[in-house]
Design an enzyme around this catalytic site. Structure first.
Site, PDB file in Angstrom:
ATOM      1  N   HIS A 266     -74.904   3.229 -98.643  1.00 10.90           N
ATOM      2  CA  HIS A 266     -76.315   3.598 -98.798  1.00 10.90           C
ATOM      3  C   HIS A 266     -76.449   4.431-100.064  1.00 10.90           C
ATOM      4  O   HIS A 266     -75.673   5.358-100.305  1.00 10.90           O
ATOM      5  CB  HIS A 266     -76.762   4.383 -97.562  1.00 10.90           C
ATOM      6  CG  HIS A 266     -78.185   4.824 -97.554  1.00 10.90           C
ATOM      7  ND1 HIS A 266     -79.180   4.234 -98.298  1.00 10.90           N
ATOM      8  CD2 HIS A 266     -78.798   5.827 -96.856  1.00 10.90           C
ATOM      9  CE1 HIS A 266     -80.329   4.847 -98.068  1.00 10.90           C
ATOM     10  NE2 HIS A 266     -80.122   5.826 -97.200  1.00 10.90           N
TER      11      HIS A 266
ATOM     12  N   ASP B  66     -76.232   5.730 -91.707  1.00 12.98           N
ATOM     13  CA  ASP B  66     -77.280   6.509 -91.049  1.00 12.98           C
ATOM     14  C   ASP B  66     -77.502   6.123 -89.589  1.00 12.98           C
ATOM     15  O   ASP B  66     -78.074   6.908 -88.821  1.00 12.98           O
ATOM     16  CB  ASP B  66     -78.596   6.368 -91.814  1.00 12.98           C
ATOM     17  CG  ASP B  66     -78.663   7.300 -93.014  1.00 12.98           C
ATOM     18  OD1 ASP B  66     -77.967   8.322 -93.006  1.00 12.98           O
ATOM     19  OD2 ASP B  66     -79.413   6.997 -93.958  1.00 12.98           O
TER      20      ASP B  66
ATOM     21  N   HIS C  36     -73.624  11.110 -90.624  1.00 16.94           N
ATOM     22  CA  HIS C  36     -74.089  12.440 -90.221  1.00 16.94           C
ATOM     23  C   HIS C  36     -73.662  12.681 -88.785  1.00 16.94           C
ATOM     24  O   HIS C  36     -73.778  11.805 -87.933  1.00 16.94           O
ATOM     25  CB  HIS C  36     -75.619  12.552 -90.304  1.00 16.94           C
ATOM     26  CG  HIS C  36     -76.197  12.381 -91.676  1.00 16.94           C
ATOM     27  ND1 HIS C  36     -75.944  13.254 -92.704  1.00 16.94           N
ATOM     28  CD2 HIS C  36     -77.025  11.429 -92.180  1.00 16.94           C
ATOM     29  CE1 HIS C  36     -76.585  12.858 -93.788  1.00 16.94           C
ATOM     30  NE2 HIS C  36     -77.241  11.756 -93.501  1.00 16.94           N
TER      31      HIS C  36
END
Length: 390
Positions: free
Chosen positions: A78, A164, A223
């Site tokens: 990304h 993500d 994350h």
């Protein structure tokens, strides 16, 4: 530095951002992580990097394992800079590395950010990159949440590097789901989905279909914590997040100048309660829009109020409506309300924004001139109760 091992020769080399409290316009009260992963094979591969201020930490972690100059591939799942920001720092050391990115959007995005001086290799859905004993397969996940997004799967290790998807903004000294409180992780996963991925439910559903077709023992997002024990629970939760199934819950969201709109909000709340509907009252002076968005995700009713301010609405309410319109919540019902002095434009403005969000308007706006009386507030309560029950 602590060496965190996912498998033999596969390591976490990312960074923990303990102090960040705002990300993409929403509050990150538990901090964040920028996860990157190092695979030691015949071709040494770094999967994603970190936010630019943490580049030195990334390189230090890699140096605990291997000389960073030996990196052969940097896989960029990304383009966004919390994942790609350290690419220039890594390329300064690993001068011969090849950056692997999606075609065409990943290449276009990386070159727009960092120029065309690097050696890029583009991949598309289904392409495979051999590292030696292991291989990486790339799965396109466009608009989850940028056009360039992809995920990377290592079949030999049954690990999905999901970028993500399935992530959370959650800082911890522990890196795996079975080492932390999963109730907290799930709260942060829901907030992350609501504030980042809500507009892309269709794409999320498609990604889950792909993920569930893979032999899978670990999901390593960009994350938050790495999933190795609670994979099924997270996938089930995501399936629920991206469905249009709502809970019978009402949110009454408002701001008020001299408490008149506040009194109306409380009367509306009492009406929902009388109708047997769970409800939450949010004063926008006291609650952040990103926390409210987390509740909006699965609430059936969204009711919004503001007084008139200079023939418009209060800025807090305008900001909330703009934020929610961008997130495009699905399957909501609601209406507008508010008090006014000499100009009653407020409720029309709110209703127009609700309609733009595709909220089903179930009642004409409720408006009151100056201060509502006790009798008028009781009428509002009864109107709402009858509307919902009826």
């Amino acid at each position: 530095m602590e060496i965190v091992k996912l498998r033999d020769d596969i390591y976490y080399v990312g960074a923990v951002d303990w102090n960040v409290r705002s990300f993409h316009g929403y509050t990150t009260n538990r901090g964040a992580t920028y996860n990157a992963y190092l695979i030691i094979d015949e071709k040494i591969t770094l999967i994603d990097t970190v936010k630019e201020p943490f580049a030195e930490e990334l390189l230090e972690r890699i140096s605990e394992i291997i000389d960073p100059s030996k990196i052969d591939y940097i896989v960029s799942n990304h383009v966004e800079m919390d994942h790609s920001g350290a690419i220039p720092a890594v390329m300064e050391v690993a001068k011969n590395a090849t950056i692997v990115t999606s075609a065409p959007s990943g290449l276009k995005g990386l070159q727009a950010h960092y120029g065309d001086k690097y050696n890029y290799q583009t991949v598309k859905a289904g392409d495979t990159l051999s590292l030696g004993k292991r291989s990486l397969t790339f799965v396109a996940t466009p608009m989850l949440h940028w056009p360039d997004n992809m995920v990377t799967y290592c079949s030999e290790e049954k690990i999905l590097f999901s970028n993500d998807a399935f992530g959370q903004h959650y800082a911890s000294s522990k890196h795996f789901d079975d080492e932390v409180d999963m109730a907290v992780v799930m709260q942060e996963a829901e907030k992350y989905y609501a504030n980042i991925l809500m507009p892309y439910g269709k794409q999320a559903n498609q990604a889950i279909d792909i993920v569930q077709s893979l032999p899978l023992e670990m999901i390593a997002p960009s994350h938050g914590v790495i999933l190795r024990t609670h994979i099924t629970e997270m996938l089930d939760k995501y399936r629920y997040f991206c469905s249009e199934e709502n809970e019978k819950r009402a949110l009454v969201v408002y701001d008020s100048m001299w408490h008149s709109t506040e009194k109306m909000a409380q009367a509306i709340l009492e009406g929902f309660k009388k109708a047997g509907v769970e409800c939450i009252l949010y004063d926008l002076k006291e609650n952040h829009i990103s926390d409210i968005a987390t509740q909006v995700l699965k609430a059936e009713y969204l009711v919004v109020g503001s007084p008139t301010l200079n023939t418009n609405i209060l800025p807090t309410v305008g900001a909330f409506l703009t934020y929610m319109k961008g997130l495009s919540p699905k399957g909501k019902k609601g209406f507008a309300f508010g008090s006014y002095g000499w100009a009653a434009q407020n409720v029309a403005i709110i209703q127009k924004e609700l309609e733009a969000m595709k909220v089903e308007i179930i009642k004409e706006p409720i408006k009151m001139n100056y201060v509502p009386t006790k009798e008028q507030l009781r009428e509002i309560e009864e109107e709402v109760a009858e509307l919902i029950v009826g």
